[in-house]
Design a protein around this motif. Structure first.
Motif, PDB file in Angstrom:
ATOM      1  N   ILE A 123      -8.617  -6.736   5.731  1.00  0.00           N
ATOM      2  CA  ILE A 123      -7.526  -6.242   4.893  1.00  0.00           C
ATOM      3  C   ILE A 123      -6.635  -5.315   5.714  1.00  0.00           C
ATOM      4  N   GLU A 124      -5.343  -5.625   5.749  1.00  0.00           N
ATOM      5  CA  GLU A 124      -4.348  -4.768   6.374  1.00  0.00           C
ATOM      6  C   GLU A 124      -3.586  -4.015   5.296  1.00  0.00           C
ATOM      7  N   ASN A 125      -2.881  -2.973   5.713  1.00  0.00           N
ATOM      8  CA  ASN A 125      -2.114  -2.165   4.781  1.00  0.00           C
ATOM      9  C   ASN A 125      -0.731  -1.911   5.360  1.00  0.00           C
ATOM     10  N   LYS A 126       0.296  -2.264   4.610  1.00  0.00           N
ATOM     11  CA  LYS A 126       1.671  -2.018   5.040  1.00  0.00           C
ATOM     12  C   LYS A 126       2.465  -1.460   3.870  1.00  0.00           C
ATOM     13  N   CYS A 127       3.579  -0.812   4.191  1.00  0.00           N
ATOM     14  CA  CYS A 127       4.395  -0.250   3.128  1.00  0.00           C
ATOM     15  C   CYS A 127       5.869  -0.545   3.385  1.00  0.00           C
ATOM     16  N   GLY A 128       6.628  -0.557   2.311  1.00  0.00           N
ATOM     17  CA  GLY A 128       8.054  -0.779   2.380  1.00  0.00           C
ATOM     18  C   GLY A 128       8.663  -0.569   1.008  1.00  0.00           C
ATOM     19  N   GLY A 129       9.909  -0.133   0.982  1.00  0.00           N
ATOM     20  CA  GLY A 129      10.566   0.118  -0.284  1.00  0.00           C
ATOM     21  C   GLY A 129      10.106   1.403  -0.926  1.00  0.00           C
ATOM     22  N   LEU A 130      10.662   1.686  -2.104  1.00  0.00           N
ATOM     23  CA  LEU A 130      10.379   2.928  -2.810  1.00  0.00           C
ATOM     24  C   LEU A 130       9.729   2.651  -4.156  1.00  0.00           C
ATOM     25  N   ARG A 131       8.995   3.642  -4.631  1.00  0.00           N
ATOM     26  CA  ARG A 131       8.278   3.504  -5.891  1.00  0.00           C
ATOM     27  C   ARG A 131       9.242   3.526  -7.078  1.00  0.00           C
ATOM     28  N   GLN A 132       9.078   2.564  -7.943  1.00  0.00           N
ATOM     29  CA  GLN A 132       9.766   2.539  -9.234  1.00  0.00           C
ATOM     30  C   GLN A 132       9.136   1.432 -10.066  1.00  0.00           C
ATOM     31  N   TYR A 133       8.900   1.691 -11.342  1.00  0.00           N
ATOM     32  CA  TYR A 133       8.261   0.686 -12.182  1.00  0.00           C
ATOM     33  C   TYR A 133       9.245  -0.421 -12.542  1.00  0.00           C
TER      34      TYR A 133
END
Length: 277
Positions: A72-82
């Protein structure tokens, strides 16, 4: 457990596989979530790794979540919003990140979707279309003013199954500037429809899917139980491990050729304050 890095990490038991990644070749599993989904996604790890595919957890840069587990890899992008434009921009960015990987096929989950079968259904690999749990909007109060002219009254609910070619086609028209949200329906489920319409990408409904508030009310849980006993595997929405664990019993019934009445609805796992917010 939380660390001081700002990334919430949950350690999960190391599951023994003993198999090469050949059950679903050339396929990557992805989960789009945020830090508040941590217990939910962590609890679903057995259903993420049982496909014997590499997995990537995709979360916002301002609400990162990571899982420590082999494969399992972990990456992030964008901003939090529902809901809203930021959430749609994040969905586009997460799809773009998937294209950085070498696989040609992607099973793309939200935090509350699962695939109960280790073997991803073969029919999904036969067409370059956007596969999802397709929902027709028959609400009378939405007959006017909710959908733009020419826009189908549909929602594409997770999981999504897409080829590399399909993702490239979906993103091509919005490579420079994203599509503006529908202000009356600013949800990712509807944004995926917008992308498909804009790009001219065909879509199809899972033939073995189920979508409904499974963890929220007993009638929905019972319908899901019955659907799984008839072969449904692409499931939305499960809000706690207890929900998918119960449905795996229904899956075992299907594989054994038997059918039983639904048990009492599993107790919903206690939500964190962040999930409630």
């Amino acid at each position: 457990m939380a660390e001081n890095t700002g990334i919430q990490r949950w350690e999960t038991p190391k599951l023994e596989s003993g198999h090469e990644m050949s059950l679903n070749p050339n396929t990557r599993v992805a989960v789009c979530c945020y830090a508040g989904d941590g217990p939910q996604v962590s609890g679903a790890v057995p259903l993420l790794v049982h496909h014997e595919c590499p997995v990537v957890i995709l979360s916002p840069t301002d609400s990162m979540f990571a899982i420590d587990h082999p494969g399992i890899e972990n990456k992030c992008g964008g901003l939090r919003q529902y809901t809203g434009q930021l959430s749609l921009d994040r969905q586009r960015e997460h799809m773009r990140i998937l294209l950085e990987y070498p696989e040609d096929f992607f099973l793309m989950h939200d935090a509350d979707s699962v695939c109960l079968s280790p073997k991803i259904p073969d029919y999904l690999y036969t067409k370059d279309v956007l596969w999802s749990n397709l929902v027709h909007d028959s609400m009378r109060e939405r007959a006017q003013g909710f959908y733009m002219d020419g826009f189908p009254r549909l929602a594409f609910q997770p999981p999504y199954f897409l080829s590399r070619k399909t993702i490239e086609r979906l993103l091509a028209p919005v490579a420079v500037e994203n599509i503006s949200m529908n202000p009356t329906l600013p949800f990712i489920d509807h944004y995926m429809v917008q992308l498909a319409v804009k790009a001219g990408v065909p879509w199809e409904n899972f033939t073995d899917g189920f979508t409904g508030p499974i963890s929220g009310d007993y009638p929905s849980f019972k319908r899901a139980w019955d659907a799984v006993q008839r072969g449904a595997v692409m499931i939305h929405s499960v809000k706690a491990p207890e929900s998918w664990q119960a449905l795996m019993t229904a899956r075992s019934n299907y594989l054994a050729g038997r059918c039983t009445a639904a048990p009492p609805m599993p107790k919903l796992m206690h939500w964190t304050r962040e999930q409630s917010d």
